[in-house]
Design a protein around this motif. Structure first.
Motif, PDB file in Angstrom:
ATOM      1  N   ARG A  64      18.491  -7.863  -1.424  1.00  0.00           N
ATOM      2  CA  ARG A  64      19.030  -6.608  -0.902  1.00  0.00           C
ATOM      3  C   ARG A  64      19.007  -6.664   0.612  1.00  0.00           C
ATOM      4  N   ILE A  65      19.819  -5.813   1.227  1.00  0.00           N
ATOM      5  CA  ILE A  65      19.820  -5.748   2.686  1.00  0.00           C
ATOM      6  C   ILE A  65      18.505  -5.123   3.128  1.00  0.00           C
ATOM      7  N   ASN A  66      17.779  -5.784   3.982  1.00  0.00           N
ATOM      8  CA  ASN A  66      16.449  -5.334   4.371  1.00  0.00           C
ATOM      9  C   ASN A  66      16.410  -4.835   5.810  1.00  0.00           C
ATOM     10  N   HIS A  67      17.062  -3.722   6.062  1.00  0.00           N
ATOM     11  CA  HIS A  67      16.996  -3.069   7.364  1.00  0.00           C
ATOM     12  C   HIS A  67      16.021  -1.913   7.220  1.00  0.00           C
ATOM     13  N   PHE A  68      14.899  -1.985   7.884  1.00  0.00           N
ATOM     14  CA  PHE A  68      13.906  -0.921   7.801  1.00  0.00           C
ATOM     15  C   PHE A  68      14.032   0.000   9.002  1.00  0.00           C
ATOM     16  N   TYR A  69      13.855   1.309   8.768  1.00  0.00           N
ATOM     17  CA  TYR A  69      13.956   2.312   9.830  1.00  0.00           C
ATOM     18  C   TYR A  69      12.640   3.020  10.106  1.00  0.00           C
ATOM     19  N   ASP A  70      11.716   3.018   9.141  1.00  0.00           N
ATOM     20  CA  ASP A  70      10.445   3.706   9.364  1.00  0.00           C
ATOM     21  C   ASP A  70       9.374   3.063   8.489  1.00  0.00           C
ATOM     22  N   VAL A  71       8.135   3.188   8.928  1.00  0.00           N
ATOM     23  CA  VAL A  71       6.996   2.650   8.191  1.00  0.00           C
ATOM     24  C   VAL A  71       5.818   3.597   8.363  1.00  0.00           C
ATOM     25  N   SER A  72       4.986   3.704   7.321  1.00  0.00           N
ATOM     26  CA  SER A  72       3.814   4.558   7.384  1.00  0.00           C
ATOM     27  C   SER A  72       2.764   4.012   6.427  1.00  0.00           C
ATOM     28  N   GLY A  73       1.501   4.107   6.824  1.00  0.00           N
ATOM     29  CA  GLY A  73       0.430   3.622   5.971  1.00  0.00           C
ATOM     30  C   GLY A  73      -0.658   4.641   5.737  1.00  0.00           C
ATOM     31  N   CYS A  74      -1.083   4.748   4.479  1.00  0.00           N
ATOM     32  CA  CYS A  74      -2.245   5.581   4.148  1.00  0.00           C
ATOM     33  C   CYS A  74      -3.523   4.831   4.510  1.00  0.00           C
ATOM     34  N   THR A  75      -3.529   3.533   4.178  1.00  0.00           N
ATOM     35  CA  THR A  75      -4.663   2.655   4.440  1.00  0.00           C
ATOM     36  C   THR A  75      -4.091   1.271   4.772  1.00  0.00           C
ATOM     37  N   PRO A  76      -4.917   0.342   5.222  1.00  0.00           N
ATOM     38  CA  PRO A  76      -4.401  -1.005   5.513  1.00  0.00           C
ATOM     39  C   PRO A  76      -3.775  -1.704   4.299  1.00  0.00           C
ATOM     40  N   ASP A  77      -4.124  -1.284   3.084  1.00  0.00           N
ATOM     41  CA  ASP A  77      -3.546  -1.914   1.891  1.00  0.00           C
ATOM     42  C   ASP A  77      -2.663  -0.944   1.100  1.00  0.00           C
ATOM     43  N   ASP A  78      -2.139   0.067   1.780  1.00  0.00           N
ATOM     44  CA  ASP A  78      -1.207   1.026   1.167  1.00  0.00           C
ATOM     45  C   ASP A  78      -0.217   1.467   2.234  1.00  0.00           C
ATOM     46  N   VAL A  79       0.773   0.595   2.498  1.00  0.00           N
ATOM     47  CA  VAL A  79       1.746   0.812   3.568  1.00  0.00           C
ATOM     48  C   VAL A  79       3.141   0.816   2.960  1.00  0.00           C
ATOM     49  N   TRP A  80       3.995   1.735   3.448  1.00  0.00           N
ATOM     50  CA  TRP A  80       5.345   1.897   2.909  1.00  0.00           C
ATOM     51  C   TRP A  80       6.363   1.755   4.020  1.00  0.00           C
ATOM     52  N   ALA A  81       7.508   1.119   3.720  1.00  0.00           N
ATOM     53  CA  ALA A  81       8.607   0.986   4.667  1.00  0.00           C
ATOM     54  C   ALA A  81       9.898   1.382   3.962  1.00  0.00           C
ATOM     55  N   GLY A  82      10.766   2.104   4.663  1.00  0.00           N
ATOM     56  CA  GLY A  82      12.040   2.532   4.086  1.00  0.00           C
ATOM     57  C   GLY A  82      13.184   2.193   5.003  1.00  0.00           C
ATOM     58  N   GLY A  83      14.377   2.010   4.416  1.00  0.00           N
ATOM     59  CA  GLY A  83      15.511   1.648   5.244  1.00  0.00           C
ATOM     60  C   GLY A  83      16.843   1.745   4.553  1.00  0.00           C
ATOM     61  N   ALA A  84      17.723   0.798   4.875  1.00  0.00           N
ATOM     62  CA  ALA A  84      19.122   0.813   4.454  1.00  0.00           C
ATOM     63  C   ALA A  84      19.271   0.808   2.938  1.00  0.00           C
ATOM     64  N   TYR A  85      20.318   1.506   2.489  1.00  0.00           N
ATOM     65  CA  TYR A  85      20.714   1.527   1.080  1.00  0.00           C
ATOM     66  C   TYR A  85      19.577   1.943   0.142  1.00  0.00           C
ATOM     67  N   GLY A  86      18.723   2.840   0.602  1.00  0.00           N
ATOM     68  CA  GLY A  86      17.631   3.324  -0.227  1.00  0.00           C
ATOM     69  C   GLY A  86      16.527   2.297  -0.418  1.00  0.00           C
ATOM     70  N   HIS A  87      16.460   1.326   0.477  1.00  0.00           N
ATOM     71  CA  HIS A  87      15.468   0.253   0.364  1.00  0.00           C
ATOM     72  C   HIS A  87      14.077   0.792   0.668  1.00  0.00           C
ATOM     73  N   LEU A  88      13.134   0.604  -0.276  1.00  0.00           N
ATOM     74  CA  LEU A  88      11.756   1.041  -0.112  1.00  0.00           C
ATOM     75  C   LEU A  88      10.844  -0.117  -0.504  1.00  0.00           C
ATOM     76  N   ALA A  89       9.880  -0.424   0.348  1.00  0.00           N
ATOM     77  CA  ALA A  89       8.969  -1.533   0.082  1.00  0.00           C
ATOM     78  C   ALA A  89       7.526  -1.075   0.287  1.00  0.00           C
TER      79      ALA A  89
END
Length: 142
Positions: free
Chosen positions: A17-42
């Motif tokens: 998938r196209i992996n363009h990320f626009y924002d990232v946020s973490g609850c803890t060092p081992d619980d981090v989320w990134a979101g971006g293009a085309y509904g991409h969530l990691a």
């Protein structure tokens, strides 16, 4: 990824998938989320990124805001919907705004910014501030 000494480039998913990320946020060092293009969530679990399927209403919706706080994940997509994940359950709220900013706060006291999103061309340029009080989103005039 910053390990305390240097930055290291990491990939998310298998690259299908196209992996363009626009924002990232973490609850803890081992619980981090990134979101971006085309509904991409990691998700980062402390050792690797995992690409998640995130069902957004339009195929081209961009995830423009991500907030992880106290076990609650919020994701804002550019068409004005804010998705909230508590545990394994997702809910959504339509705001009528187009989000271009990020979140700040915690699970029960969150702020986000954006711009108007309506049929009137003047609405499309109106700056908006929204507040989550733990129950509902309300527009806050600054």
């Amino acid at each position: 990824h910053w390990d305390g000494e240097r930055w290291t480039q990491l990939s998310a998913g298998d690259g299908s998938r196209i992996n363009h990320f626009y924002d990232v946020s973490g609850c803890t060092p081992d619980d981090v989320w990134a979101g971006g293009a085309y509904g991409h969530l990691a998700h980062w679990d402390g050792s690797e990124w995992t690409e998640l399927d995130f069902d957004v209403p339009t195929i081209n919706a961009q995830i423009v805001g991500v907030q992880c706080s106290e076990g609650t994940l919020r994701v804002a997509e550019e068409e004005g919907t804010i998705y909230t994940r508590a545990g394994d359950t997702w809910s959504s709220d339509e705001t009528g705004a187009r989000y271009v900013g990020a979140f700040d706060g915690n699970a029960d006291d969150t702020w986000t910014v954006g711009r108007g999103f309506g049929g009137d061309p003047s609405d499309r340029e109106s700056a908006l501030i929204w507040h989550w009080d733990g129950t509902t989103w309300t527009e806050s005039n600054g």
